[in-house]
Design a protein around this motif. Structure first.
Motif, PDB file in Angstrom:
ATOM      1  N   ARG A 164    -107.223 -51.983  41.760  1.00 55.04           N
ATOM      2  CA  ARG A 164    -107.677 -52.622  43.002  1.00 55.04           C
ATOM      3  C   ARG A 164    -108.585 -53.811  42.707  1.00 55.04           C
ATOM      4  O   ARG A 164    -108.518 -54.844  43.375  1.00 55.04           O
ATOM      5  N   GLY A 165    -109.430 -53.668  41.702  1.00 56.96           N
ATOM      6  CA  GLY A 165    -110.312 -54.763  41.301  1.00 56.96           C
ATOM      7  C   GLY A 165    -109.541 -55.955  40.759  1.00 56.96           C
ATOM      8  O   GLY A 165    -109.864 -57.105  41.046  1.00 56.96           O
ATOM      9  N   ILE A 166    -108.503 -55.681  39.974  1.00 60.88           N
ATOM     10  CA  ILE A 166    -107.668 -56.750  39.414  1.00 60.88           C
ATOM     11  C   ILE A 166    -106.939 -57.492  40.527  1.00 60.88           C
ATOM     12  O   ILE A 166    -106.918 -58.730  40.555  1.00 60.88           O
ATOM     13  N   VAL A 167    -106.358 -56.756  41.463  1.00 57.21           N
ATOM     14  CA  VAL A 167    -105.655 -57.391  42.577  1.00 57.21           C
ATOM     15  C   VAL A 167    -106.634 -58.240  43.401  1.00 57.21           C
ATOM     16  O   VAL A 167    -106.334 -59.380  43.753  1.00 57.21           O
ATOM     17  N   GLY A 168    -107.808 -57.699  43.688  1.00 55.65           N
ATOM     18  CA  GLY A 168    -108.807 -58.436  44.454  1.00 55.65           C
ATOM     19  C   GLY A 168    -109.258 -59.696  43.745  1.00 55.65           C
ATOM     20  O   GLY A 168    -109.392 -60.763  44.359  1.00 55.65           O
ATOM     21  N   TRP A 169    -109.491 -59.585  42.465  1.00 51.31           N
ATOM     22  CA  TRP A 169    -109.905 -60.723  41.636  1.00 51.31           C
ATOM     23  C   TRP A 169    -108.861 -61.833  41.739  1.00 51.31           C
ATOM     24  O   TRP A 169    -109.187 -62.997  41.991  1.00 51.31           O
ATOM     25  N   ASN A 170    -107.607 -61.464  41.497  1.00 54.68           N
ATOM     26  CA  ASN A 170    -106.533 -62.464  41.506  1.00 54.68           C
ATOM     27  C   ASN A 170    -106.284 -63.034  42.896  1.00 54.68           C
ATOM     28  O   ASN A 170    -106.013 -64.231  43.034  1.00 54.68           O
ATOM     29  N   LEU A 171    -106.385 -62.199  43.909  1.00 62.24           N
ATOM     30  CA  LEU A 171    -106.186 -62.682  45.268  1.00 62.24           C
ATOM     31  C   LEU A 171    -107.225 -63.754  45.594  1.00 62.24           C
ATOM     32  O   LEU A 171    -106.890 -64.838  46.096  1.00 62.24           O
ATOM     33  N   ARG A 172    -108.477 -63.477  45.296  1.00 67.57           N
ATOM     34  CA  ARG A 172    -109.530 -64.461  45.573  1.00 67.57           C
ATOM     35  C   ARG A 172    -109.336 -65.720  44.744  1.00 67.57           C
ATOM     36  O   ARG A 172    -109.462 -66.846  45.249  1.00 67.57           O
ATOM     37  N   ARG A 173    -109.025 -65.557  43.453  1.00 70.46           N
ATOM     38  CA  ARG A 173    -108.818 -66.708  42.568  1.00 70.46           C
ATOM     39  C   ARG A 173    -107.709 -67.614  43.099  1.00 70.46           C
ATOM     40  O   ARG A 173    -107.891 -68.828  43.234  1.00 70.46           O
ATOM     41  N   LEU A 174    -106.583 -67.024  43.439  1.00 72.39           N
ATOM     42  CA  LEU A 174    -105.446 -67.804  43.924  1.00 72.39           C
ATOM     43  C   LEU A 174    -105.730 -68.442  45.282  1.00 72.39           C
ATOM     44  O   LEU A 174    -105.366 -69.592  45.532  1.00 72.39           O
ATOM     45  N   ARG A 175    -106.385 -67.702  46.145  1.00 69.74           N
ATOM     46  CA  ARG A 175    -106.707 -68.213  47.483  1.00 69.74           C
ATOM     47  C   ARG A 175    -107.644 -69.415  47.380  1.00 69.74           C
ATOM     48  O   ARG A 175    -107.416 -70.453  48.008  1.00 69.74           O
ATOM     49  N   VAL A 176    -108.685 -69.299  46.558  1.00 70.64           N
ATOM     50  CA  VAL A 176    -109.649 -70.381  46.403  1.00 70.64           C
ATOM     51  C   VAL A 176    -109.005 -71.585  45.716  1.00 70.64           C
ATOM     52  O   VAL A 176    -109.239 -72.729  46.111  1.00 70.64           O
ATOM     53  N   GLU A 177    -108.164 -71.346  44.695  1.00 71.53           N
ATOM     54  CA  GLU A 177    -107.467 -72.443  44.024  1.00 71.53           C
ATOM     55  C   GLU A 177    -106.646 -73.269  45.008  1.00 71.53           C
ATOM     56  O   GLU A 177    -106.492 -74.473  44.852  1.00 71.53           O
TER      57      GLU A 177
END
Length: 88
Positions: A4-17
């Protein structure tokens, strides 16, 4: 870091990018904005269908949401608060 932490991390990273707010991503994916926040914090168990909708809205394969961050990588920074200036 758990899944869940990995998915959240990547979701935020991609969204902000991509310069998307949680609200814009939620609208594009057909989900609630508060849900996006909970996923980014790693406090939500996400269905495959929701992961697929978010990945589609971000323009990435679903697998990209499962990439483990590099050791020592900094947490993705949030977008700057407030509205963007109007072009013109």
């Amino acid at each position: 870091m758990d899944a869940r932490g990995i998915v959240g991390w990547n979701l935020r990273r991609l969204r902000v990018e991509r310069g998307l707010s949680q609200e814009r991503l939620a609208f594009a994916a057909g989900i609630d904005r508060a849900y996006v926040g909970r996923v980014e914090r790693g406090s939500e168990n996400v269905t495959i269908a929701t992961l697929e909708a978010m990945a589609l809205a971000l323009g990435v394969p679903v697998a990209e949401l499962f990439l483990e961050p590099e050791p020592g990588a900094e947490r993705p920074r949030p977008l700057r608060a407030g509205r963007r200036a109007k072009a013109g």
